[in-house]
Write a protein that holds these residues in place. Structure first.
Motif, mmCIF file in Angstrom:
data_model
loop_
_atom_site.group_PDB
_atom_site.id
_atom_site.type_symbol
_atom_site.label_atom_id
_atom_site.label_comp_id
_atom_site.label_asym_id
_atom_site.label_seq_id
_atom_site.Cartn_x
_atom_site.Cartn_y
_atom_site.Cartn_z
ATOM 1 N N VAL A 1 -0.765 22.466 17.039
ATOM 2 C CA VAL A 1 0.173 21.577 17.495
ATOM 3 C C VAL A 1 0.078 20.830 18.959
ATOM 4 N N ASN A 2 0.217 19.663 19.294
ATOM 5 C CA ASN A 2 -0.485 19.341 20.940
ATOM 6 C C ASN A 2 0.283 18.193 21.099
ATOM 7 N N LYS A 3 0.964 17.955 22.640
ATOM 8 C CA LYS A 3 1.421 16.890 23.025
ATOM 9 C C LYS A 3 1.388 17.121 24.712
ATOM 10 N N GLY A 4 0.671 16.517 25.349
ATOM 11 C CA GLY A 4 0.525 16.721 26.629
ATOM 12 C C GLY A 4 0.394 18.125 26.912
ATOM 13 N N ASN A 5 1.214 18.923 27.710
ATOM 14 C CA ASN A 5 0.839 20.414 28.062
ATOM 15 C C ASN A 5 1.536 21.329 26.968
#
Length: 238
Positions: free
Chosen positions: A89-93
């Motif tokens: 899971v990824n969003k920005g930092n």
């Protein structure tokens, strides 16, 4: 960040707006039909990412994200543990490993329920760490059904995760003991007098420190739509 799991008891397309009203960032839906059956509209907006697993087009495991959270299945996904899926899971930092769980594999004659989780936490041992880890979904298990001679029972799973610094958000937030939960997540046949706690969200300690709230759905509302109620976990950050 808000993460929700809800076993929808099939026909998710007719019920999506109920759970989307809680504005999830990541949504884990056991017993979900294949996304080809969806018609996205104002009540069911198209997710940022959509994943689905299963053999029955009417009843699989759906994972959805909103608000620019991206979902990617990890390369070492073991298809023999097909209803336990490792996802980046990824969003920005914000980056973490999420294991979406529906412990239901009739093809595994050695154990189709919590034993699947036991096998998965060993198979994915290197990915399940003291940081940036979430396991969430319908575990189909509770300590009350432990079989003492069965290595992979519910208590063994809980102990193994705790040894790695991973804890149930519900039990931590409400100060509950495994097997003595005050808030059921399943009402068998939708009967209020047949309550069980079978759905869980386990997180690594770094994520647990950012826990803001845990909500368990109310019987009167949610059992009009499913035999399960949702678990809604809200975090400050990840």
């Amino acid at each position: 960040m808000k993460i929700i799991t809800w076993n929808c008891n099939m026909a998710f397309r007719k019920k999506a707006k109920l759970i989307l009203a809680h504005q999830p960032d990541v949504l884990i839906i056991p017993e979900c039909e294949h996304p080809d059956k969806f018609n996205f509209d104002i009540d069911f907006p198209k997710p940022t990412s959509t994943l689905w697993f299963g053999k029955n087009q009417n009843k699989g495991l759906g994972i959805f994200s909103y608000n620019d959270f991206e979902l990617t299945v990890l390369d070492n996904h073991n298809e023999n543990l097909r209803m336990i899926v490792p996802i980046k899971v990824n969003k920005g930092n914000i980056n973490f490993n999420l294991f979406a769980i529906w412990a239901n594999n009739p093809d595994d004659k050695d154990g189709q329920y919590v034993e699947q989780v036991w096998k998965a936490i060993h198979h994915y041992d290197s990915l399940i760490s003291q940081t940036n880890t979430i396991l969430i979904g319908d575990f189909n298990s509770n300590t009350i059904w432990d079989k003492p001679r069965r290595i992979g029972n519910h208590s063994s799973v809980v102990k193994r995760l705790e040894d790695k610094g991973i804890y149930s958000v519900y039990h931590s937030h409400y100060k509950q003991n495994q097997g003595l939960e005050a808030h059921p997540t399943l009402y068998l046949y939708r009967h209020q007098d047949k309550p069980y706690h079978l759905d869980y969200c386990f997180v690594s300690e770094d994520i647990l420190q950012n826990l803001q709230a845990v909500e368990i759905g109310e019987y009167e509302y949610w059992t009009k739509f499913s035999d399960h109620v949702p678990i809604i976990a809200t975090f400050k950050s990840c």
